[in-house]
Design a protein around this motif. Structure first.
Motif, PDB file in Angstrom:
ATOM      1  N   ASN A  31       1.252  -0.981  -0.350  1.00 32.98           N
ATOM      2  CA  ASN A  31      -0.126  -0.043  -0.204  1.00 32.98           C
ATOM      3  C   ASN A  31       0.566   1.218   0.116  1.00 32.98           C
ATOM      4  O   ASN A  31       2.140   0.814   0.889  1.00 32.98           O
ATOM      5  CB  ASN A  31      -0.784   0.213   1.597  1.00 32.98           C
ATOM      6  CG  ASN A  31      -2.071  -1.049   1.184  1.00 32.98           C
ATOM      7  OD1 ASN A  31      -2.257  -1.374   0.432  1.00 32.98           O
ATOM      8  ND2 ASN A  31      -1.684  -1.558   2.499  1.00 32.98           N
ATOM      9  N   ILE A  32       0.238   2.514  -0.707  1.00 34.94           N
ATOM     10  CA  ILE A  32       1.672   3.535  -0.881  1.00 34.94           C
ATOM     11  C   ILE A  32       0.303   4.328  -0.221  1.00 34.94           C
ATOM     12  O   ILE A  32      -0.958   4.535  -0.876  1.00 34.94           O
ATOM     13  CB  ILE A  32       1.504   4.083  -2.865  1.00 34.94           C
ATOM     14  CG1 ILE A  32       2.778   2.745  -3.133  1.00 34.94           C
ATOM     15  CG2 ILE A  32       2.155   4.793  -2.529  1.00 34.94           C
ATOM     16  CD1 ILE A  32       2.553   2.530  -4.059  1.00 34.94           C
ATOM     17  N   ILE A  33       1.031   5.346   0.604  1.00 38.12           N
ATOM     18  CA  ILE A  33      -0.016   6.780   1.461  1.00 38.12           C
ATOM     19  C   ILE A  33       1.079   7.788   0.428  1.00 38.12           C
ATOM     20  O   ILE A  33       2.013   8.395   0.918  1.00 38.12           O
ATOM     21  CB  ILE A  33       0.171   6.301   2.962  1.00 38.12           C
ATOM     22  CG1 ILE A  33      -0.502   5.250   3.568  1.00 38.12           C
ATOM     23  CG2 ILE A  33      -0.214   7.952   3.166  1.00 38.12           C
ATOM     24  CD1 ILE A  33      -0.610   5.465   4.501  1.00 38.12           C
ATOM     25  N   TYR A  34       0.504   8.847   0.077  1.00 43.95           N
ATOM     26  CA  TYR A  34       1.259  10.187  -0.006  1.00 43.95           C
ATOM     27  C   TYR A  34       0.927  10.891   0.652  1.00 43.95           C
ATOM     28  O   TYR A  34       0.322  11.206  -0.005  1.00 43.95           O
ATOM     29  CB  TYR A  34       1.154  10.042  -1.877  1.00 43.95           C
ATOM     30  CG  TYR A  34       2.285  11.107  -2.537  1.00 43.95           C
ATOM     31  CD1 TYR A  34       2.890  11.453  -2.284  1.00 43.95           C
ATOM     32  CD2 TYR A  34       1.292  12.278  -3.020  1.00 43.95           C
ATOM     33  CE1 TYR A  34       4.068  12.502  -3.300  1.00 43.95           C
ATOM     34  CE2 TYR A  34       1.760  12.221  -4.054  1.00 43.95           C
ATOM     35  CZ  TYR A  34       3.239  13.406  -3.907  1.00 43.95           C
ATOM     36  OH  TYR A  34       4.082  13.861  -4.537  1.00 43.95           O
ATOM     37  N   ILE A  35       1.744  11.530   1.283  1.00 43.13           N
ATOM     38  CA  ILE A  35       0.874  12.791   2.003  1.00 43.13           C
ATOM     39  C   ILE A  35       2.077  13.963   1.735  1.00 43.13           C
ATOM     40  O   ILE A  35       3.310  14.277   1.143  1.00 43.13           O
ATOM     41  CB  ILE A  35       2.211  12.127   3.298  1.00 43.13           C
ATOM     42  CG1 ILE A  35       1.121  11.204   3.823  1.00 43.13           C
ATOM     43  CG2 ILE A  35       1.113  13.661   4.281  1.00 43.13           C
ATOM     44  CD1 ILE A  35       1.799  11.206   5.473  1.00 43.13           C
ATOM     45  N   PHE A  36       0.976  15.196   1.329  1.00 41.92           N
ATOM     46  CA  PHE A  36       2.212  16.362   0.936  1.00 41.92           C
ATOM     47  C   PHE A  36       1.346  17.667   1.096  1.00 41.92           C
ATOM     48  O   PHE A  36       0.286  17.325   1.778  1.00 41.92           O
ATOM     49  CB  PHE A  36       2.518  16.664  -0.701  1.00 41.92           C
ATOM     50  CG  PHE A  36       0.999  16.826  -1.416  1.00 41.92           C
ATOM     51  CD1 PHE A  36       1.038  18.302  -1.777  1.00 41.92           C
ATOM     52  CD2 PHE A  36       0.367  15.429  -2.135  1.00 41.92           C
ATOM     53  CE1 PHE A  36      -0.277  18.285  -2.388  1.00 41.92           C
ATOM     54  CE2 PHE A  36      -0.662  15.912  -2.939  1.00 41.92           C
ATOM     55  CZ  PHE A  36      -0.658  17.387  -2.787  1.00 41.92           C
ATOM     56  N   THR A  37       2.226  18.089   1.724  1.00 42.21           N
ATOM     57  CA  THR A  37       2.048  19.745   2.309  1.00 42.21           C
ATOM     58  C   THR A  37       2.372  20.877   1.461  1.00 42.21           C
ATOM     59  O   THR A  37       2.849  21.203   0.722  1.00 42.21           O
ATOM     60  CB  THR A  37       2.317  20.171   3.788  1.00 42.21           C
ATOM     61  OG1 THR A  37       3.760  20.112   3.239  1.00 42.21           O
ATOM     62  CG2 THR A  37       2.326  18.565   4.442  1.00 42.21           C
ATOM     63  N   ASP A  38       0.559  22.116   2.142  1.00 42.95           N
ATOM     64  CA  ASP A  38       0.984  22.690   1.029  1.00 42.95           C
ATOM     65  C   ASP A  38       1.847  24.392   0.936  1.00 42.95           C
ATOM     66  O   ASP A  38       1.618  24.757   2.150  1.00 42.95           O
ATOM     67  CB  ASP A  38      -0.050  24.182   0.456  1.00 42.95           C
ATOM     68  CG  ASP A  38      -0.407  24.799  -0.888  1.00 42.95           C
ATOM     69  OD1 ASP A  38       0.200  25.024  -1.180  1.00 42.95           O
ATOM     70  OD2 ASP A  38      -1.423  24.062  -1.269  1.00 42.95           O
ATOM     71  N   GLN A  39       2.874  24.532   0.669  1.00 41.25           N
ATOM     72  CA  GLN A  39       4.154  25.691   0.988  1.00 41.25           C
ATOM     73  C   GLN A  39       4.861  25.432   1.701  1.00 41.25           C
ATOM     74  O   GLN A  39       4.823  26.606   2.887  1.00 41.25           O
ATOM     75  CB  GLN A  39       2.898  26.949   0.894  1.00 41.25           C
ATOM     76  CG  GLN A  39       3.819  28.754   0.607  1.00 41.25           C
ATOM     77  CD  GLN A  39       2.937  30.160   0.712  1.00 41.25           C
ATOM     78  OE1 GLN A  39       2.355  29.735  -0.217  1.00 41.25           O
ATOM     79  NE2 GLN A  39       3.041  30.859   1.408  1.00 41.25           N
ATOM     80  N   GLN A  40       5.228  24.609   2.533  1.00 41.67           N
ATOM     81  CA  GLN A  40       5.921  23.570   3.139  1.00 41.67           C
ATOM     82  C   GLN A  40       7.426  23.670   2.454  1.00 41.67           C
ATOM     83  O   GLN A  40       7.274  22.589   1.911  1.00 41.67           O
ATOM     84  CB  GLN A  40       5.956  22.742   3.697  1.00 41.67           C
ATOM     85  CG  GLN A  40       6.722  23.268   5.209  1.00 41.67           C
ATOM     86  CD  GLN A  40       5.770  21.295   6.168  1.00 41.67           C
ATOM     87  OE1 GLN A  40       4.890  21.205   5.448  1.00 41.67           O
ATOM     88  NE2 GLN A  40       6.989  21.275   7.166  1.00 41.67           N
ATOM     89  N   SER A  41       8.516  24.710   3.007  1.00 38.09           N
ATOM     90  CA  SER A  41       9.745  24.161   2.028  1.00 38.09           C
ATOM     91  C   SER A  41      10.405  23.063   3.326  1.00 38.09           C
ATOM     92  O   SER A  41      10.061  23.357   4.336  1.00 38.09           O
ATOM     93  CB  SER A  41      11.300  25.370   2.497  1.00 38.09           C
ATOM     94  OG  SER A  41      10.610  25.817   3.565  1.00 38.09           O
TER      95      SER A  41
END
Length: 243
Positions: A31-41
């Protein structure tokens, strides 16, 4: 432009499995969980040495996985960056070069069969998406065959993703968790037209000497905040006019 409109931090991890999809139908696919956050360097995590922030969840993922220190977005703007992530190609190939390029997608370039959703669906994966979208209509999750499990973009999104993970799954899944923050934190004061208790306390603390308050209580500005000494004259005039 001193900082990009959006910098994405992407963390991918898989549940334990014995093989990857290319090893055959008999193999167990992770299983693959792809987490990303907006405007975080990348510098906005305590695991990268930022003493002003505490990010235990991100630190845990970094400590138990792999942290890529030389990874870059395909475009510093929101929509093009997301197009790059969905398609695996430079967004300029689809005519998407700006954050408002929703109607500029060039469908002749074959993204329908090469996007991440199509690739994983062919590999036998269920697709799930939750959170912020901000993509051209042709590349929205539902259009690509994702089940939209949550339209929340903040704390509830994490709970909805946890519920999805707890489901009984007959097939491996690819789950995208797209969080809006820290993007909205930047607009907190501007959006609060009627100052609440927190804002009033902040204004009281700032007092008549905001510069002193900022220098004593806020993180230092990055080294590239001020214009370079050799900036063109036209840029210097433009910067002064915008202040």
């Amino acid at each position: 432009m001193k900082t990009p409109y959006i910098v994405l931090v992407a963390l991918v991890f898989a549940t334990p499995g014995t093989a990857i999809p290319t090893l055959g139908k008999e193999a167990r696919r992770p299983n693959i969980i792809y987490i990303f956050t907006d405007q975080q360097s990348a510098s906005m995590m305590s695991c990268t040495g930022n003493k002003w922030l505490k990010t235990p969840a991100l630190d845990y993922l970094a400590d138990n996985g792999i942290r890529f220190e030389r990874a870059y977005t395909t475009n510093p703007k929101c929509v093009p960056a997301r197009v790059g992530m969905i398609t695996g190609r430079f967004p300029g190939e689809f005519g998407v070069r700006r954050a408002d390029s929703f109607r500029d997608v060039d469908g002749r370039t074959g993204y329908a069969q090469s996007n991440i959703g199509a690739q994983l669906k062919r590999a036998g994966y269920d697709l799930a998406y939750g959170g912020k979208v901000h993509l051209p209509e042709e590349l929205e999750p539902e259009t690509l065959g994702f089940e939209v499990i949550s339209t929340d973009r903040k704390g509830i999104l994490a709970e909805d993703c946890a519920e999805y993970i707890k489901r009984a799954h007959d097939k491996p899944y690819y789950l995208v968790a797209s969080f809006i923050n820290p993007h909205d934190i930047c607009y907190y004061y501007r959006r609060d037209l009627k100052p609440n208790k927190t804002i009033l306390q902040l204004l009281t603390a700032v007092g008549d000497d905001p510069a002193s308050f900022v220098n004593s209580n806020c993180p230092p500005l990055p080294p590239n905040f001020k214009p370079q000494k050799d900036e063109p004259g036209a840029y210097e005039k433009l910067t002064k006019k915008s202040k």
